[in-house]
Motif scaffolding. Structure first.
Motif, PDB file in Angstrom:
ATOM      1  N   GLU A   1       0.925  -1.127   0.088  1.00 24.97           N
ATOM      2  CA  GLU A   1      -0.109  -0.013   0.154  1.00 24.97           C
ATOM      3  C   GLU A   1       0.842   1.156  -0.056  1.00 24.97           C
ATOM      4  O   GLU A   1       1.963   1.197   0.204  1.00 24.97           O
ATOM      5  CB  GLU A   1      -1.222  -0.154   1.222  1.00 24.97           C
ATOM      6  CG  GLU A   1      -1.917  -1.192   1.099  1.00 24.97           C
ATOM      7  CD  GLU A   1      -2.628  -1.122   2.468  1.00 24.97           C
ATOM      8  OE1 GLU A   1      -3.917  -1.027   2.335  1.00 24.97           O
ATOM      9  OE2 GLU A   1      -1.970  -1.368   3.674  1.00 24.97           O
ATOM     10  N   SER A   2       0.311   2.412  -0.060  1.00 20.37           N
ATOM     11  CA  SER A   2       1.153   3.549  -0.118  1.00 20.37           C
ATOM     12  C   SER A   2       1.932   3.737   1.117  1.00 20.37           C
ATOM     13  O   SER A   2       1.361   3.508   2.123  1.00 20.37           O
ATOM     14  CB  SER A   2       0.363   4.955  -0.548  1.00 20.37           C
ATOM     15  OG  SER A   2      -1.041   4.932   0.390  1.00 20.37           O
TER      16      SER A   2
ATOM     17  N   ILE B   1      11.374  -2.132 -15.073  1.00 22.40           N
ATOM     18  CA  ILE B   1      10.721  -1.750 -13.755  1.00 22.40           C
ATOM     19  C   ILE B   1       9.588  -0.825 -13.842  1.00 22.40           C
ATOM     20  O   ILE B   1       9.406   0.198 -14.527  1.00 22.40           O
ATOM     21  CB  ILE B   1      11.688  -1.090 -12.767  1.00 22.40           C
ATOM     22  CG1 ILE B   1      12.904  -1.786 -12.421  1.00 22.40           C
ATOM     23  CG2 ILE B   1      11.172  -0.553 -11.503  1.00 22.40           C
ATOM     24  CD1 ILE B   1      14.146  -1.310 -12.078  1.00 22.40           C
ATOM     25  N   ALA B   2       8.217  -1.527 -13.815  1.00 21.68           N
ATOM     26  CA  ALA B   2       6.953  -0.978 -14.029  1.00 21.68           C
ATOM     27  C   ALA B   2       6.438  -0.704 -12.503  1.00 21.68           C
ATOM     28  O   ALA B   2       6.018  -1.397 -11.879  1.00 21.68           O
ATOM     29  CB  ALA B   2       6.257  -1.620 -14.982  1.00 21.68           C
ATOM     30  N   ASP B   3       6.333   0.856 -12.303  1.00 20.35           N
ATOM     31  CA  ASP B   3       5.940   1.550 -11.121  1.00 20.35           C
ATOM     32  C   ASP B   3       4.664   1.833 -11.217  1.00 20.35           C
ATOM     33  O   ASP B   3       4.379   2.841 -11.493  1.00 20.35           O
ATOM     34  CB  ASP B   3       6.932   2.483 -10.442  1.00 20.35           C
ATOM     35  CG  ASP B   3       6.531   2.814  -9.191  1.00 20.35           C
ATOM     36  OD1 ASP B   3       5.820   2.469  -8.719  1.00 20.35           O
ATOM     37  OD2 ASP B   3       7.228   3.767  -8.766  1.00 20.35           O
ATOM     38  N   GLU B   4       3.641   0.945 -10.800  1.00 22.79           N
ATOM     39  CA  GLU B   4       2.352   1.171 -10.817  1.00 22.79           C
ATOM     40  C   GLU B   4       1.834   1.751 -12.099  1.00 22.79           C
ATOM     41  O   GLU B   4       1.399   2.785 -12.331  1.00 22.79           O
ATOM     42  CB  GLU B   4       1.725   2.224  -9.770  1.00 22.79           C
ATOM     43  CG  GLU B   4       2.116   1.913  -8.151  1.00 22.79           C
ATOM     44  CD  GLU B   4       1.026   1.367  -7.392  1.00 22.79           C
ATOM     45  OE1 GLU B   4      -0.004   1.129  -8.250  1.00 22.79           O
ATOM     46  OE2 GLU B   4       0.894   1.333  -6.117  1.00 22.79           O
TER      47      GLU B   4
ATOM     48  N   HIS C   1      -0.199  -1.839  -5.975  1.00 23.94           N
ATOM     49  CA  HIS C   1      -1.078  -2.071  -4.646  1.00 23.94           C
ATOM     50  C   HIS C   1      -2.143  -3.060  -4.889  1.00 23.94           C
ATOM     51  O   HIS C   1      -2.967  -3.276  -4.089  1.00 23.94           O
ATOM     52  CB  HIS C   1      -1.340  -0.669  -4.329  1.00 23.94           C
ATOM     53  CG  HIS C   1      -2.540  -0.131  -5.098  1.00 23.94           C
ATOM     54  ND1 HIS C   1      -2.144   0.627  -6.325  1.00 23.94           N
ATOM     55  CD2 HIS C   1      -3.649  -0.120  -5.102  1.00 23.94           C
ATOM     56  CE1 HIS C   1      -3.428   1.109  -7.013  1.00 23.94           C
ATOM     57  NE2 HIS C   1      -4.085   0.778  -5.990  1.00 23.94           N
ATOM     58  N   GLN C   2      -2.391  -3.452  -6.304  1.00 28.08           N
ATOM     59  CA  GLN C   2      -3.471  -4.323  -6.470  1.00 28.08           C
ATOM     60  C   GLN C   2      -3.122  -5.721  -6.452  1.00 28.08           C
ATOM     61  O   GLN C   2      -2.310  -6.481  -7.406  1.00 28.08           O
ATOM     62  CB  GLN C   2      -3.981  -4.018  -7.816  1.00 28.08           C
ATOM     63  CG  GLN C   2      -4.776  -2.744  -8.148  1.00 28.08           C
ATOM     64  CD  GLN C   2      -5.052  -2.287  -9.285  1.00 28.08           C
ATOM     65  OE1 GLN C   2      -4.244  -1.702  -9.993  1.00 28.08           O
ATOM     66  NE2 GLN C   2      -6.390  -2.624  -9.437  1.00 28.08           N
ATOM     67  N   LEU C   3      -3.415  -6.516  -5.606  1.00 25.39           N
ATOM     68  CA  LEU C   3      -3.486  -7.883  -5.286  1.00 25.39           C
ATOM     69  C   LEU C   3      -3.919  -8.905  -6.325  1.00 25.39           C
ATOM     70  O   LEU C   3      -3.028  -9.551  -7.228  1.00 25.39           O
ATOM     71  CB  LEU C   3      -4.145  -8.402  -4.288  1.00 25.39           C
ATOM     72  CG  LEU C   3      -3.629  -8.109  -2.771  1.00 25.39           C
ATOM     73  CD1 LEU C   3      -4.484  -8.628  -1.657  1.00 25.39           C
ATOM     74  CD2 LEU C   3      -2.224  -8.769  -2.412  1.00 25.39           C
TER      75      LEU C   3
ATOM     76  N   SER D   1     -11.432   6.506  -3.064  1.00 27.59           N
ATOM     77  CA  SER D   1     -10.458   6.209  -4.242  1.00 27.59           C
ATOM     78  C   SER D   1      -8.998   7.050  -3.743  1.00 27.59           C
ATOM     79  O   SER D   1      -8.138   6.177  -4.292  1.00 27.59           O
ATOM     80  CB  SER D   1     -10.772   7.172  -5.544  1.00 27.59           C
ATOM     81  OG  SER D   1     -10.854   8.427  -5.268  1.00 27.59           O
ATOM     82  N   GLY D   2      -8.917   7.603  -2.794  1.00 33.37           N
ATOM     83  CA  GLY D   2      -7.481   7.977  -2.312  1.00 33.37           C
ATOM     84  C   GLY D   2      -6.948   7.149  -1.219  1.00 33.37           C
ATOM     85  O   GLY D   2      -5.860   7.582  -0.608  1.00 33.37           O
ATOM     86  N   LEU D   3      -7.912   6.311  -0.847  1.00 33.16           N
ATOM     87  CA  LEU D   3      -7.284   5.360   0.372  1.00 33.16           C
ATOM     88  C   LEU D   3      -6.803   4.225   0.065  1.00 33.16           C
ATOM     89  O   LEU D   3      -7.107   3.528  -0.921  1.00 33.16           O
ATOM     90  CB  LEU D   3      -8.595   5.341   1.344  1.00 33.16           C
ATOM     91  CG  LEU D   3      -9.399   6.606   1.925  1.00 33.16           C
ATOM     92  CD1 LEU D   3     -10.850   6.282   2.618  1.00 33.16           C
ATOM     93  CD2 LEU D   3      -8.337   7.359   2.474  1.00 33.16           C
ATOM     94  N   ASP D   4      -6.168   3.552   1.159  1.00 38.87           N
ATOM     95  CA  ASP D   4      -5.720   2.167   0.869  1.00 38.87           C
ATOM     96  C   ASP D   4      -6.598   1.248   1.105  1.00 38.87           C
ATOM     97  O   ASP D   4      -7.728   1.409   1.657  1.00 38.87           O
ATOM     98  CB  ASP D   4      -4.471   1.990   1.967  1.00 38.87           C
ATOM     99  CG  ASP D   4      -3.178   2.468   1.351  1.00 38.87           C
ATOM    100  OD1 ASP D   4      -2.916   2.552   0.199  1.00 38.87           O
ATOM    101  OD2 ASP D   4      -2.345   2.891   2.246  1.00 38.87           O
ATOM    102  N   VAL D   5      -6.449  -0.068   0.600  1.00 39.96           N
ATOM    103  CA  VAL D   5      -7.499  -1.136   0.698  1.00 39.96           C
ATOM    104  C   VAL D   5      -7.879  -1.163   2.281  1.00 39.96           C
ATOM    105  O   VAL D   5      -9.168  -1.347   2.477  1.00 39.96           O
ATOM    106  CB  VAL D   5      -7.084  -2.363   0.103  1.00 39.96           C
ATOM    107  CG1 VAL D   5      -8.317  -3.349   0.132  1.00 39.96           C
ATOM    108  CG2 VAL D   5      -6.668  -2.228  -1.281  1.00 39.96           C
ATOM    109  N   SER D   6      -6.824  -1.382   2.932  1.00 41.56           N
ATOM    110  CA  SER D   6      -7.247  -1.551   4.547  1.00 41.56           C
ATOM    111  C   SER D   6      -8.010  -0.489   5.069  1.00 41.56           C
ATOM    112  O   SER D   6      -8.711  -0.666   5.750  1.00 41.56           O
ATOM    113  CB  SER D   6      -5.801  -1.929   5.234  1.00 41.56           C
ATOM    114  OG  SER D   6      -5.260  -0.972   5.142  1.00 41.56           O
ATOM    115  N   VAL D   7      -7.844   0.769   4.612  1.00 40.95           N
ATOM    116  CA  VAL D   7      -8.456   1.871   5.338  1.00 40.95           C
ATOM    117  C   VAL D   7      -9.876   1.867   4.621  1.00 40.95           C
ATOM    118  O   VAL D   7     -11.018   2.275   5.074  1.00 40.95           O
ATOM    119  CB  VAL D   7      -7.588   3.209   5.115  1.00 40.95           C
ATOM    120  CG1 VAL D   7      -8.401   4.386   5.608  1.00 40.95           C
ATOM    121  CG2 VAL D   7      -6.295   3.061   5.789  1.00 40.95           C
TER     122      VAL D   7
END
Lengths: 339, 283, 615
Positions: C45-46, C179-182, C215-217, C521-527
Motif C-alpha cells: 500500500e502507499s 521496472i514498472a512502477d504502478e 498495490h493491487q493484489l 479512491s484516495g485510500l488504501d484497501v485496508s482503510v
C-alpha cells in the motif's frame, strides 16, 4: 498554424488594443480635467481682458463641456492629430516622434540586458544550488532588487561618472558628433552614417542608463528562472528522462529550460510596463531627450495635450509589448498552439 | 523550524520600527529645524570630513539646511506613506480580488479587464498623471499611489483565490449553509492572508519609492515639507560640490525598501515553511 | 532458497538490502530475486516503500537516503558499489523504467517523435534510421496511426496512449530488466487491461525480466510469477504467486485479502485493519515487527525483536506464528444494505442534461456534454451506486443533485417538489442532501479544527460553544473517531481519519441522502474497508439513503443494492447490483466488468487472453 486563423487572431488582438487605448484615453482625459490650476495661465498675458482670455481658452476648446472636448480631441486623434503643445507650440505627434526612438532604444537595451544576464545567472545559480555561490547570488539579487531604478541611476553617476570618471553620463552622445537623422535610433543612424566613432561614443553614453534600467530585471529574472527550474525539476518527466539515462546537461537544456521559461516570460511581460516607467526617470537623470524628459517638461508646464499624447504612446507601447509576450507563449507552449 | 525566516523578520521589522520611532520623535531628535537656512554654512560637509563640524553632523545642503534634520523629518512622510498606502492598496486590491475570484464569470472578467487596462499604464506615468490631476500634497500622494498600486495586489490575490476556489472546502462550506460573506471571510481570507501580509510588507517599500519618485519629478507634497525624494532631487543639483546631500537620503530610501523586502521574504519563508510542515505531517 | 536451485541464475538479486535516512531504516533487510523472463510483483500500500526499491535500482535515492548494508546485484554487476557514471549508463539501455503517471512522464513541450529521437540518439542510432525505428516501435505497442502520433504532443494523447508510448520507449533498447512502477494506477480500468496485456506481451516477446510494483493484489496475481509483499519497508511475505495467494501466511497479507471487496461470489463482510500504515518517523518506535500495532495476532515477542523471514509451508513469511489466518478478526454486525426499501421516492432527476460552455466575451460556445438526458430516482433509505470511468459524468451527476452545478435542462425533485434556485429551496436542499467529497484533504479547511469542521452546518445558527462541542463529540463517535481529535487540524490526521471527519460533517444535520463521490479512491484497501463498513453502520444508525459514486465496481457491489452504469454522460444500464454484475446487458457494462482482474488468480482475465491470442 493556419494562416487565416492567425490573421483573424491578430486582427482581434489589434481591435482589443484599440479598444483598450480608447478607454485609456478617456481615463487620461477625465483625470487631467480635474486639474486645479489653469493650464493656460501662462499663455494668457497678465494684462489681458476677460474677453481676450476667453477667446484664447476657446481656441483650445477649454470652454466647452468635457465630453465635447473629448469627442473633438478624439476626432482629431483618429486622423493622427493629437493637437499642439501649449508650451512648445508644435504638433504633439512631431514632439513624440522625435523623442520616441531614444526611449525605445533605452528600454529595449535595458530589457535585453536584464533578460540575458538574468537568465545566465539564473541557470548558473540553479546549477550551484545548495552551495555558497547560490546563497551569495541570492543575497546580491535581493539587494539589487531592493534598489529602485532611479537610485541605481544616481548611484552609477556617483560611482562611475564622478568618483571614477570612467563613463560619460550626460546626453545620448557627445555633442561634437553630428549624425544625420534617418531612423531616429542613434544606434542605427551612427552605423548608417558609417561613423563607428560616434557609434562607440553613443554606446558608451548608454552603458550606465541601460545598466541602471537592467539591474532590477537581472535580479528578478534570475530569481524567477531559478525557482521555476527548481519546480520543473520536481516534474515527473525530468525524472523519467533521467531514468532513460539522459545526461544532466541535456535534461537542463533540452527538457527543463523551455518549460521553466514560461513564468519568466510572464514576468517579462509584466516588467515591460515597469521598464517604460523606469526610462522616464533614467532619462531625466542622464539628460536623454526621450519621451520621459518630454513628459517631465510637459508636467512641469501643465501642457495637457502633450501629457495626453505621451501617456497614450506609453500605453500603446506597453499593450504592444504584452501582445508580443503572448505571442511568445505560443512558441513556448505547444498546448496553446494547437487550440 | 520556527527559526526559518525569523532573522529576516526581526531585522527587517526592527529597521522599520526604528524608522517609525525616528518619525514620531523627529522634533526631539532633529538638531535643527529642517527648513532653517544657514546661509553662512551652505554645502557644509559631514562632521567627520576635514572641514566638517558637529553642528551639522551630516553637513548642509545648497541652502544651508541641516541634512540630518531633513533626513529625520523626511522619515515622517515616509512613515505615513509607508503605513497608509499599503493598507489602502491592500483593502482596495484584495477586496476586489476576492469578489472577482469568488463570483467568477462576468464579474471576474469585467474586473480583470479593468485591471489589465490599469496595468497598461507604466506605474510611474499613471501616478504622475494623477498627481497632475490632483493638487500637490500628502493626501494626493497617498491617493495616487493607492490608485496606481492596487492592481498588483488584485492580480496576485485573485490568482491565489482562484487556486483556493478549486479546493472543495469552499463547496463544502456552501453546502453546510454558509453565506457568501461567511465563506469569503472564513474560508477565503485566511487562505490568502499569508500572501496578503507578504505583499503588504513589500508595498511599504514600494510606497516609499513612489513618493521619492514623485518628489524627484517635483509633483509630490508641498515644498516646505522635507522628504527623502525632495532631498535627492535637490542633491542631484549640487552633486558635483556636495555628494553627501544625495547619498544620505538615497541610503535612507534603500534601507527602508530593503527592510520591507526582508521582512516580506522572511514572512513568506515562514508561511511556506508552515504550509510545508502541514503537508508533511503524518500521511 | 528454492528459486536459485533452478537452471536460470537470477538477473536481479537483493539480499539484506537496507536503506536509511538518518537513524530511520526506510527499507529493512530486503531480499528478493528475479530471473530472466520472469515477472516479480512487489505488492504494497502507499507508504510501504515499494517505489524506494526502484529508486535504489536506478541510483536515484532522495537526498539524505542511502544504502547502508546489503547487496543488490544485476547479473554480475554490483549495483551498490559501482561508480555512478557506469550505473547511469545502464539506465535506458539494460534497465528501463515504465513510470506511474504516463501523462506527466512525457515532456509537455516535446513531440512524441522527439522523445524517441533523443532516446535513439542516446543509444547510438543514426538520424536516418530513427523515424523508421520509432514508427516500428509505436506500431509494436498497438498504436494505430504511428505516423500521426509521431508529430503529436503528449497532452493530445490519452493517458493510456501515453503509457503505450512509454512502454515503446522502454522496450526499444531491448533491455534485460524493466521496472514498472504502478503503470496503471492513474488509468481507467478499461485501459488498465490493455496496458497490462501489452506489457505482458512485450515482456514475453523480448524475454525481459519485469519488476512489477503495484498495490493491487488481483493484478499481481494475474501476471506475476513471484510476489513479495511489502509493509512499512519490510518484505513480510514472498514466494511463488500461487503459493502466497492461495495460502497467505502473514497476518497483513491475510488482512489485505480480507479487506478487498469482491466482484463475485458470496457477499461477505470486509475485515478492516485498524489504524494505518506507519509514517517514516514512527519507524523509530517500532522495534520489533512493524505490523504489530495493527495485528490481532501480535504478542510481546513480536514487539521486542525483529522477526526474520521464516519458511512456511511452501514460501517465506515474516511472522512468528503459523496459525495467523485463524486469528484475523472480522467485524461484527456489518450487514449489507438489503433490498426493497422503497419507502417512497426521495430524490428524482427528470431527464437532466448538463453542458459546460466555453464562454468568450460575446459568445457561449457549447463545450462538453457532461450529462445527456439522465433520469434517476432514489428511494428513502436506498443505497444506489453510480459507476463509470473518468469522463462518464458521474461526478457531475452528484454535484448537480447537490446543487453545486445547475442543470442545463431537466428538473430535480426532492420529495416530489422541484428544486429551484431560490434561497428557501437551497435551504430545503441542503437540509436533506449532503455530499462527501473525493479528496478529504481539499474538502477540509486546513485552518479549522475538527470540532468546527464537524459542526460547520450548525455554525450559521448561533449556538453555544459547549452545545456545539457536544454535537461534534456525538458525530465523531458515530464515525468511529476518538473524541480527543476534536482540537486537531486536518494536517494532523491520516487520510482515513480525514475522510471520517468529512463524513461526520455531512451527517451533522441528519440529512436523508448522502452523496459520496469517490470517497475511498484516495485510500488504501485496508482503510477503504473501514470507511465502507462505516457507511453501512451509518445506514443502520441514521437510516439514510446513499448515492455512491465510484469507479470501483466491487466497492459498489459491497454497499449498494442498485447500480447505475454511466458512459459518456448517459445512463447505459441500471438494475439490481447482483443482476447487472452477473448478467450485464450493455456492451459497455460487459467491457467494464471483464476489464477487472478477477479476484481468483486461477480464473482467466480477458485482456491477457486477447493479447495472447493476437500474438
Amino acid at each position: 498554424m493556419d494562416a487565416g486563423k492567425f490573421l483573424a487572431g491578430a486582427g482581434l488582438r489589434i481591435a482589443t488594443i484599440a479598444g483598450q487605448l480608447l478607454v485609456v484615453s478617456i481615463v487620461i482625459f477625465v483625470v487631467l480635467r480635474l486639474i486645479p490650476t489653469d493650464p493656460l495661465a501662462m499663455m494668457i498675458p497678465a494684462n489681458a481682458t476677460r474677453d481676450e482670455a476667453e477667446s484664447i481658452r476657446a481656441a483650445f476648446g477649454f470652454n466647452r463641456p468635457i465630453y465635447e472636448q473629448y469627442l473633438m480631441w478624439l476626432g482629431h486623434a483618429l486622423q493622427g492629430d493629437l493637437g499642439n503643445g501649449i508650451q512648445a507650440r508644435e504638433p504633439v505627434t512631431r514632439l513624440i516622434k522625435t523623442a520616441l526612438p531614444l526611449t525605445l532604444e533605452l528600454a529595449f537595451l535595458g530589457l535585453l540586458t536584464g533578460v540575458v544576464l538574468g537568465a545566465l545567472l539564473g541557470i548558473l545559480t540553479f546549477r550551484a544550488r545548495g552551495t555558497r555561490l547560490e546563497r551569495v547570488g541570492e543575497a546580491v539579487a535581493s539587494l539589487a532588487q531592493s534598489i529602485p531604478e532611479f537610485l541605481w541611476g544616481i548611484a552609477f553617476v556617483l560611482i562611475f561618472g564622478l568618483a571614477l570618471s570612467l563613463l560619460p553620463f550626460i546626453g545620448p552622445m557627445n555633442s561634437a558628433y553630428i549624425v544625420p537623422r534617418q531612423t531616429g535610433f542613434l544606434i542605427i543612424d551612427t552605423l548608417l552614417a558609417g561613423r563607428l566613432d560616434a557609434f562607440a561614443d553613443h554606446l558608451k553614453h548608454m552603458i550606465m542608463p541601460v545598466a541602471a534600467l537592467a539591474m532590477m530585471k537581472i535580479a528578478m529574472v534570475m530569481r524567477v528562472l531559478r525557482s521555476s527550474l527548481v519546480e520543473v525539476y520536481l516534474d515527473e518527466y525530468v525524472n523519467a528522462a533521467r531514468l532513460r539515462g539522459v545526461s544532466e546537461t541535456a535534461i537542463l537544456f533540452r527538457h527543463a529550460l523551455r518549460n521553466a521559461a514560461i513564468p519568466t516570460v510572464t514576468l517579462i511581460g509584466v516588467q515591460a510596463a515597469q521598464t517604460f516607467g523606469g526610462t522616464l526617470l533614467i532619462e531625466a537623470i542622464y539628460s536623454l531627450p526621450g519621451l520621459g524628459n518630454l513628459m517631465i517638461v510637459a508636467i512641469r508646464t501643465n501642457d495637457l495635450p502633450l501629457i495626453q499624447g505621451i501617456c497614450l504612446t506609453y500605453c500603446a507601447i506597453v499593450l504592444l509589448v504584452n501582445s508580443l509576450v503572448d505571442l511568445s507563449y505560443f512558441w513556448l507552449n505547444p498546448r496553446l498552439r494547437r487550440q | 523550524m520556527s527559526s526559518r525566516g525569523q532573522a529576516r523578520i526581526l531585522i527587517g521589522g526592527g529597521i522599520l520600527a526604528f524608522i517609525v520611532c525616528v518619525a514620531v520623535l523627529a522634533p526631539w531628535l532633529a538638531p535643527h529645524n529642517p527648513n532653517d537656512q544657514d546661509l553662512l554654512q551652505m554645502l557644509a560637509p559631514p562632521a567627520w570630513s576635514p572641514d566638517g563640524d558637529w553642528s551639522h553632523p551630516l553637513g548642509t545642503d545648497n541652502l544651508g539646511r541641516d541634512v540630518l534634520s531633513r533626513l529625520i523629518y523626511g522619515a515622517r512622510v515616509a512613515a505615513i506613506v509607508g503605513t497608509i498606502v499599503p493598507i489602502g492598496t491592500c483593502l482596495l486590491g484584495s477586496s476586489i480580488a476576492i469578489v472577482a475570484g469568488y463570483y467568477g464569470g462576468y464579474v471576474d472578467k469585467t474586473l480583470s479587464r479593468i485591471v489589465d487596462i490599469w496595468m497598461s499604464f507604466p506605474a510611474v506615468v499613471l501616478s504622475l498623471v494623477l498627481m497632475v490631476g490632483l493638487s500637490p500634497g500628502l493626501r494626493s500622494v497617498i491617493l495616487a499611489t493607492v490608485l496606481v498600486d492596487w492592481t498588483r495586489f488584485c492580480r496576485i490575490t485573485r490568482g491565489a483565490i482562484l487556486g483556493l476556489m478549486k479546493l472543495e472546502y469552499i463547496s463544502a462550506a456552501r453546502i453546510t449553509g454558509a453565506s457568501h460573506v461567511s465563506i469569503m471571510l472564513r474560508d477565503l481570507v485566511p487562505g490568502v492572508l499569508p500572501l496578503i501580509i507578504t505583499l503588504l510588507c513589500v508595498e511599504i517599500g514600494v510606497a516609499v519609492v513612489v513618493e521619492s519618485i514623485l518628489s524627484f519629478v517635483g509633483v509630490s507634497v508641498e515644498p516646505h515639507i522635507p522628504t527623502w525624494g525632495v532631498m535627492i532631487a535637490d542633491g542631484l543639483a549640487s552633486v558635483f560640490q556636495a555628494p553627501w546631500c544625495l547619498v544620505f537620503p538615497m541610503l535612507a530610501v534603500i534601507l527602508t525598501v530593503m527592510a520591507a523586502n526582508m521582512m516580506g521574504d522572511g514572512l513568506r519563508i515562514r508561511f511556506d515553511a508552515r504550509i510545508v510542515d502541514r503537508t508533511r505531517a503524518p500521511a | 532458497m528454492t528459486d536459485e536451485a533452478g537452471d536460470r541464475i537470477p538477473l536481479l538479486r537483493a539480499a539484506g538490502l537496507t536503506v536509511r535516512m538518518g537513524d530511520i531504516e526506510v527499507l529493512r533487510d530486503i531480499d528478493f530475486s528475479l530471473r530472466r523472463g520472469d515477472i516479480l510483483g512487489i505488492i504494497g500500500e502507499s507508504g510501504a516503500g515499494k517505489s524506494m526499491i526502484g529508486r535504489v535500482i536506478a541510483d536515484q535515492l532522495p537526498d539524505g537516503f542511502s544504502v547502508t548494508s546489503g547487496m543488490l546485484r544485476f547479473g554480475a554487476l554490483d549495483l551498490i558499489g559501482m561508480p555512478p557514471k557506469d550505473h547511469r549508463r545502464l539506465l535506458g539501455r539494460e534497465i528501463a523504467f515504465i513510470p506511474q503517471e504516463p501523462m506527466m512522464a512525457l515532456n509537455p513541450s516535446m513531440t512524441i517523435g522527439s522523445h524517441f529521437e533523443e532516446h535513439l540518439a542516446h543509444l547510438g542510432h543514426t538520424p536516418s534510421t530513427m523515424r523508421r525505428k520509432t514508427i516500428e516501435a509505436l506500431s509494436d505497442v498497438r498504436i494505430a496511426a504511428p505516423e500521426h502520433v509521431y508529430d503529436q504532443y503528449p497532452f493530445q494523447l490519452s493517458g493510456g496512449m501515453c503509457q503505450r508510448v512509454l512502454i515503446a520507449l522502454a522496450f526499444i533498447s531491448n533491455p534485460d530488466l524493466v521496472i514498472a512502477d504502478e503503470p496503471t494506477a492513474s488509468l481507467d480500468v478499461t485501459s488498465q487491461g490493455h496496458i497490462i496485456g501489452l506489457l505482458r506481451r512485450m515482456q514475453q516477446k523480448h524475454g525481459t525480466a519485469v519488476l512489477f510494483i503495484t498495490h493491487q493484489l488481483a493484478l499481481a496475481g494475474q501476471i506475476c510469477t513471484e510476489v513479495a509483499v511489502l509493509y512499512a519497508g519490510e518484505v513480510v511475505e514472498r514466494g511463488a504467486t500461487k503459493a502466497v495467494f492461495t495460502a497467505p501466511q502473514h497476518p497483513y497479507t491475510i488482512a489485505l485479502k480480507a479487506a478487498a471487496p469482491l466482484l463475485d461470489g458470496e457477499w461477505t463482510p470486509l475485515a478492516s485493519l485498524r489504524g494505518h500504515m506507519p509514517g517514516l518517523k514512527e519507524y523509530r518506535t517500532l522495534d520489533g515487527c512493524r505490523f504489530a500495532p495493527r495485528c490481532a495476532t501480535a504478542s510481546d515477542a513480536c514487539r521486542q525483536a525483529t522477526v526474520p523471514l521464516r519458511q512456511k509451508s511452501d514460501h517465506l513469511a515474516r511472522c512468528l506464528y503459523d496459525d495467523a489466518e485463524a486469528r484475523v478478526e472480522f467485524p461484527e454486525g456489518a450487514a449489507r444494505a438489503s433490498l426493497g426499501q422503497s419507502k417512497g421516492e426521495l430524490l428524482r432527476l427528470d431527464s437532466v442534461s448538463k453542458t459546460f460552455f466555453r464562454s468568450g466575451w460575446f459568445s457561449r460556445k457549447p463545450g462538453v456534454n457532461a450529462l445527456r438526458n439522465v433520469s434517476l430516482e432514489i428511494a428513502a433509505g436506498e443505497f444506489v451506486g453510480i459507476v463509470g470511468e473518468s469522463g462518464s459524468g458521474k461526478s457531475t451527476l452528484g454535484r448537480l443533485a447537490m446543487g453545486l452545478e445547475d442543470a442545463t435542462n431537466g428538473t430535480i425533485l426532492l420529495d416530489g417538489k422541484p428544486l429551484g434556485r431560490s434561497e428557501d429551496e437551497w435551504e430545503r436542499r441542503i437540509a436533506a442532501i449532503q455530499l462527501v467529497f473525493q479528496d478529504p484533504r481539499a474538502a477540509l479547511n486546513p485552518r479549522r479544527r475538527v470540532v468546527d469542521l464537524a459542526t460547520q452546518a450548525i455554525q450559521p445558527r448561533m449556538m453555544r460553544a459547549d452545545a456545539r462541542r457536544a454535537r461534534a463529540e456525538t458525530l465523531l463517535r458515530s464515525t468511529g473517531l476518538p473524541t480527543d481529535m476534536l482540537d486537531k487540524v486536518s494536517a494532523e490526521m491520516s487520510g482515513g481519519q480525514r475522510q471520517r471527519v468529512s463524513i461526520a460533517r455531512a451527517l451533522c444535520n441528519a440529512p436523508r441522502l448522502l452523496i459520496a463521490d469517490e470517497v475511498t479512491s484516495g485510500l488504501d484497501v485496508s482503510v477503504q474497508a473501514q470507511i465502507l463498513n462505516l457507511l453501512l453502520n451509518i445506514r443502520k444508525e441514521y437510516g439514510i439513503a446513499l448515492m455512491m459514486i465510484s469507479h470501483d465496481l466491487a466497492v459498489v457491489r459491497y454497499l449498494c443494492s442498485r447500480v447505475v452504469v454511466m458512459w459518456k454522460g448517459e445512463i447505459v444500464e441500471t438494475g439490481l447490483t447482483e443482476e447487472v454484475f452477473r448478467n450485464p446487458q450493455h456492451r459497455y457494462t460487459r467491457e467494464l466488468i471483464s476489464a477487472i482482474p478477477p479476484d481468483d488468480m486461477n480464473q482467466p482475465w480477458l485482456p491477457l487472453l486477447e493479447f495472447a491470442k493476437a500474438s
